[in-house]
Design a protein around this motif. Structure first.
Motif, PDB file in Angstrom:
ATOM      1  N   ASN A 167       0.801  -1.228   0.000  1.00 23.07           N
ATOM      2  CA  ASN A 167       0.000   0.000   0.000  1.00 23.07           C
ATOM      3  C   ASN A 167       0.835   1.281   0.000  1.00 23.07           C
ATOM      4  N   ASP A 168       2.140   1.129   0.003  1.00 27.12           N
ATOM      5  CA  ASP A 168       3.080   2.262  -0.056  1.00 27.12           C
ATOM      6  C   ASP A 168       3.092   3.106   1.214  1.00 27.12           C
ATOM      7  N   ASN A 169       2.442   2.648   2.268  1.00 25.27           N
ATOM      8  CA  ASN A 169       2.562   3.354   3.550  1.00 25.27           C
ATOM      9  C   ASN A 169       3.951   3.108   4.134  1.00 25.27           C
ATOM     10  N   TYR A 170       4.466   4.110   4.819  1.00 29.35           N
ATOM     11  CA  TYR A 170       5.792   3.945   5.416  1.00 29.35           C
ATOM     12  C   TYR A 170       5.860   4.620   6.775  1.00 29.35           C
ATOM     13  N   THR A 171       6.828   4.222   7.551  1.00 27.43           N
ATOM     14  CA  THR A 171       7.085   4.843   8.846  1.00 27.43           C
ATOM     15  C   THR A 171       8.581   4.785   9.120  1.00 27.43           C
TER      16      THR A 171
END
Length: 349
Positions: free
Chosen positions: A119-123
């Motif tokens: 989902n291309d979410n990052y942290t």
């Protein structure tokens, strides 16, 4: 304003057995395959610039092919330990985008960017040398402030979650001018409360780049919160003024907001509110706090001359003889918190 308050590089304080026992009791210990010192073996680096082309004082690191595979796998597992208690079922969908190294400050951290490829979410999270001062700062923040802190320790390596927010200096430079007058008054209120927490908890060096401003949308307006992101100067400095954020020249615009937007009785009201809430937090965390103070009192956290100076500074400020009698930074913190309990009774007491 006190513009002559230099902060020098502090010395490193290793974790002792009593602090390790505390960390084990409160589930802060973990096991990993990569240490802070392992990440220092990078083969090359390039400067990281911001959107305006300014040097961020971070460099992007590169490792040889064999080490890259091993390090990336270990970092992805660290991410699962920090955020999902080590659940590795989705490990295949995680990617280590960047490993950045900070060339500025005491802790010289590594910043790890982890992205979910589905989902291309990052942290981000950080890997640092496990300094006892910083760990005590993290724990006091978790107990005394409205903010929770997520971190883990493995031997001499500290793993910290990223604290989301706008760095205070960036907020002053780019965002404050766009705030409404009522928003500025609300920021002033939050700065008063933040200043009070830092002073009582003896968290030093809260210059604008060491805390963040967090805008929160609430119905038809924005609420601003302020929280610390750097805990290296916990109980270290001898000059009591260095625990008061409003005295740093870097924070002058916040100080000015307080003077412009709040009357003296409002400032006193917000200080009393923060002290009252703080006492309630103390009462609700009594066993944990006592264990933490035991660990703090078991070790040296500052040079003797700084300890002696802070003892006298806090004694003059409070006229409480317990500060004068203190034999360690842990005992000074204990005296400060006991002073709070005696003078600001909780509704729960």
């Amino acid at each position: 304003m006190d513009n002559n308050a230099p902060i020098f590089k502090k010395q490193y304080y290793p974790i002792n057995d009593i602090l390790y026992g505390y960390l084990e009791k409160y589930k802060r210990l973990t096991k990993t395959n990569v240490f802070y010192d392992d990440l220092l073996r990078f083969q090359g680096s390039v400067v990281v610039y911001d959107k305006e082309g300014e040097d961020t004082l971070w460099v992007r690191t590169y490792y040889n092919e064999y080490e890259t595979i091993e390090i990336n796998n270990s970092l992805k597992r660290i991410y699962t330990l920090l955020h999902s208690d080590g659940d590795e079922r989705n490990l295949q969908f995680l990617n280590v985008d960047h490993i950045d190294f900070c060339t500025f400050g005491n802790s010289k951290p590594f910043r790890i960017k982890i992205r979910n490829i589905l989902n291309d979410n990052y942290t981000h999270f950080y890997i640092k040398k496990a300094d006892a001062s910083r760990i005590f700062g993290l724990e006091l923040e978790d107990i005394l402030s409205p903010n929770r802190i997520n971190y883990l320790v493995f031997k001499d390596t500290l793993i910290e979650e990223h604290i989301v927010g706008i760095p205070g200096d960036v907020f002053l430079d780019k965002h404050l001018k766009n705030c409404t007058e009522s928003e500025k008054a609300q920021i002033a209120k939050e700065f008063v409360k933040f200043n009070e927490r830092c002073m009582i908890g003896l968290l030093g060096d809260m210059r604008s780049y060491n805390f963040v401003v967090i805008p929160i949308y609430d119905y038809d307006h924005i609420v601003f919160k302020i929280r610390a992101i750097d805990f290296d100067q916990q109980c270290y400095e001898g000059n009591f003024k260095l625990y008061k954020p409003h005295l740093f020249k870097e924070n002058f615009p916040f100080y000015q907001l307080v003077n412009d937007k709040l009357k003296e009785n409002s400032i006193e009201q917000y200080q009393n509110e923060e002290r009252s809430i703080l006492v309630k937090r103390l009462v609700g965390s009594e066993e944990r706090l006592n264990d933490l103070l035991t660990a703090m009192k078991s070790m040296e956290l500052s040079p003797k001359e700084k300890l002696e100076q802070l003892k006298m500074d806090t004694y003059k400020f409070t006229l409480d003889i317990n500060f004068k009698k203190a034999k360690s930074m842990g005992e000074i913190i204990e005296a400060a918190l006991n002073f709070m309990k005696r003078n600001y009774k909780s509704d729960n007491q």
